[in-house]
Design a protein around this motif. Sequence first.
Motif, PDB file in Angstrom:
ATOM      1  N   ILE A  52       0.875  -1.172   0.000  1.00 23.15           N
ATOM      2  CA  ILE A  52       0.000   0.000   0.000  1.00 23.15           C
ATOM      3  C   ILE A  52       0.909   1.216   0.000  1.00 23.15           C
ATOM      4  CG2 ILE A  52      -1.740   1.297   1.292  1.00 23.15           C
ATOM      5  CD1 ILE A  52      -2.581  -1.446   2.549  1.00 23.15           C
TER       6      ILE A  52
ATOM      7  N   LEU B 232      -2.026  -1.747  -3.899  1.00 28.57           N
ATOM      8  CA  LEU B 232      -3.097  -0.746  -3.803  1.00 28.57           C
ATOM      9  C   LEU B 232      -2.437   0.626  -3.703  1.00 28.57           C
ATOM     10  CD1 LEU B 232      -5.979   0.280  -3.428  1.00 28.57           C
ATOM     11  CD2 LEU B 232      -5.912  -0.524  -1.058  1.00 28.57           C
TER      12      LEU B 232
ATOM     13  N   VAL C  29      -5.261  -3.671  -7.092  1.00 28.24           N
ATOM     14  CA  VAL C  29      -6.684  -3.513  -6.757  1.00 28.24           C
ATOM     15  C   VAL C  29      -6.977  -2.023  -6.624  1.00 28.24           C
ATOM     16  CG1 VAL C  29      -6.896  -5.765  -5.649  1.00 28.24           C
ATOM     17  CG2 VAL C  29      -6.181  -3.789  -4.291  1.00 28.24           C
ATOM     18  N   ASP C  30      -8.262  -1.661  -6.720  1.00 35.61           N
ATOM     19  CA  ASP C  30      -8.622  -0.237  -6.761  1.00 35.61           C
ATOM     20  C   ASP C  30      -8.932   0.349  -5.395  1.00 35.61           C
ATOM     21  OD1 ASP C  30      -8.379  -0.198  -9.500  1.00 35.61           O
ATOM     22  OD2 ASP C  30     -10.426  -0.956  -9.789  1.00 35.61           O
ATOM     23  N   ASP C  31      -9.376  -0.495  -4.480  1.00 35.69           N
ATOM     24  CA  ASP C  31      -9.797   0.038  -3.188  1.00 35.69           C
ATOM     25  C   ASP C  31      -9.706  -1.044  -2.107  1.00 35.69           C
ATOM     26  OD1 ASP C  31     -11.853  -1.646  -3.872  1.00 35.69           O
ATOM     27  OD2 ASP C  31     -13.198  -0.018  -4.488  1.00 35.69           O
TER      28      ASP C  31
ATOM     29  N   LEU D  39      -9.038  -5.173  -2.074  1.00 36.90           N
ATOM     30  CA  LEU D  39      -7.935  -5.781  -1.327  1.00 36.90           C
ATOM     31  C   LEU D  39      -8.451  -6.902  -0.425  1.00 36.90           C
ATOM     32  CD1 LEU D  39      -5.044  -5.966  -0.308  1.00 36.90           C
ATOM     33  CD2 LEU D  39      -5.453  -3.971   1.128  1.00 36.90           C
TER      34      LEU D  39
END
Lengths: 314, 249
Positions: free
Chosen positions: A281, A297, B233-235, B239
């Motif tokens: 992330i 992400l 993934v977008d959001d 996830l």
Amino acid sequence: MTRILLVAEHDGTTINPSTAKCVTCASELPDAEIHVAVLAEDGASLASEVAGLTSVDKVIQVDNPANSYPVAAILAPQIVAIADGYSHVFGPSTTFGKDLMPRVAALLGVNQISDIMSVLGSHCFRRPIYAGNAIVTVEAPAGQPVVATVRTASYASAADGGSASIEAVSVDADLPGHTRFIELRSGKSDRPDLQTAAKVVSGGRALGSAENFDLIYKLADALGAGVGASRAAVDAGYVPNEMQVGQTGKIIAPKLYIAIGISGAIQHLTGIKDAGTIVAINKDGEAPIFEIADIGLVGDLFKIVPELEAAISS
Amino acid sequence: MEKILVGLKRVVDYNVRVRVRSDGSGVETDGVKMSINPFDEIALEEALRIKERGDAAEVIVVSIGNSDARQQLRTGLAMGADRAILVETDEETDPLSSARVLLEIVNREHPGLVLLGKQAIDNDNNQTGQMLAALWGRPQATFASELVLDGNLAKVTREIDVGLESIEVDLPAVVTTDLRLNEPRYVKLPDIMKAKKKPLEQIPLAELNIEASARISEIAFALPEQRQKGIMVDDVAGLVAALQDKGLL
């Protein structure tokens, strides 16, 4: 016959998980007979813990008040004194083993093989160099003891269920007084141990402060995960040194690794390449961490992490 | 103390992404930028700070290698070391031999402290300092993040797996450095000029009569297994779904 003397790591109360991993590595040598040395102040319960590991043939218990805390200069001569007759002397590639084993090797007059990641034969092994950017196959010379450290992230733990014999041995060795332990400052935590946790959440410099690192702790607690950090986060003082993951920190192999706000310097990636699934992330979609992440992400961690924690907790 | 001895190893620069030769015979070092091993640079910085505090009179840098290593020794002199010693050999020495060479230099110079990097970033062996201490019969304080001298003692904070350990060692001793011990200084141009006038002694390895050690032979070099780039993934919902798919939630 390959006779292996393996040096157990412990804190005086329990055996470190690195020992069971070294046993697995040692058991891959052909015709291995594995003896584990427990050097402690009072090693009775430690010795019986080790005796319960499968593949261990014998436990050698060396009790001495001087062994109340592990000091390489004090342990090394005792290991050399009992190493006679063994073809191999192994220890873990943790800070304990990295400190101790080269001192043992030098006293035995041999070079050491550092960080065994796979066993190809009794004298032939593979190990990483250049921060894991190359793997070299090495062969130890015949006719002298093979002293080595084992890269613990490459091995599963030996299972319980063994019943090795325990032999108490008194060692006659000159122990120096020139090195004295003073204290250990350790951030005790109830979270799973970083080196053995099935899940690990790590934070980087992008967290911005020690206070913001709470986000990482909360997510880790929701997951039942251990907590790690990048070198940048440790250097910045957000978290203590024992949380550093990477070439000069801890090399780990959890089933799930979540890297948050970590760009993915090569030295950090070295520490996680054996992880099962890597999640990244990061607000920078070009960050190198995404090149090796299984799930990526892109976005603001300060928004994503609380959302993720809420989703997991519910 | 009178002298501090610091080891400097010439290695492929920290920022270079090394490549394994296609025939597996080694790692490509031709035409690659070479530097002082970063941990050794930290060792030298620490020695210089000790000298600047008035706790040491002289800082000596030593390297083992071919004449190219003079370049790293000159950099060490430019940083502030007083003199340099190159133990010359065309062959790469193994850690035990390096420790034996360093012991020979120790026996000539009698330093009160030997500062070395905890590991070289090429072979990642992490052995030489511990081996030198063993052969010398002196204390070792590895992975140091703080070093305080107090007369004939050194109090060292060590970075270990479970936290920070403090030990006290009698001097002389070997201390190996971790990353957070200090931040090395930058070399200034006038210092590079001045360094050219500082003494650099070259000693052929053969002159030291070092006991030969049986080497660990390197048979083949390979690339590590590469991880593949996965999915994006977008959001958070994406996830969570992806983690559930893998049975991780």
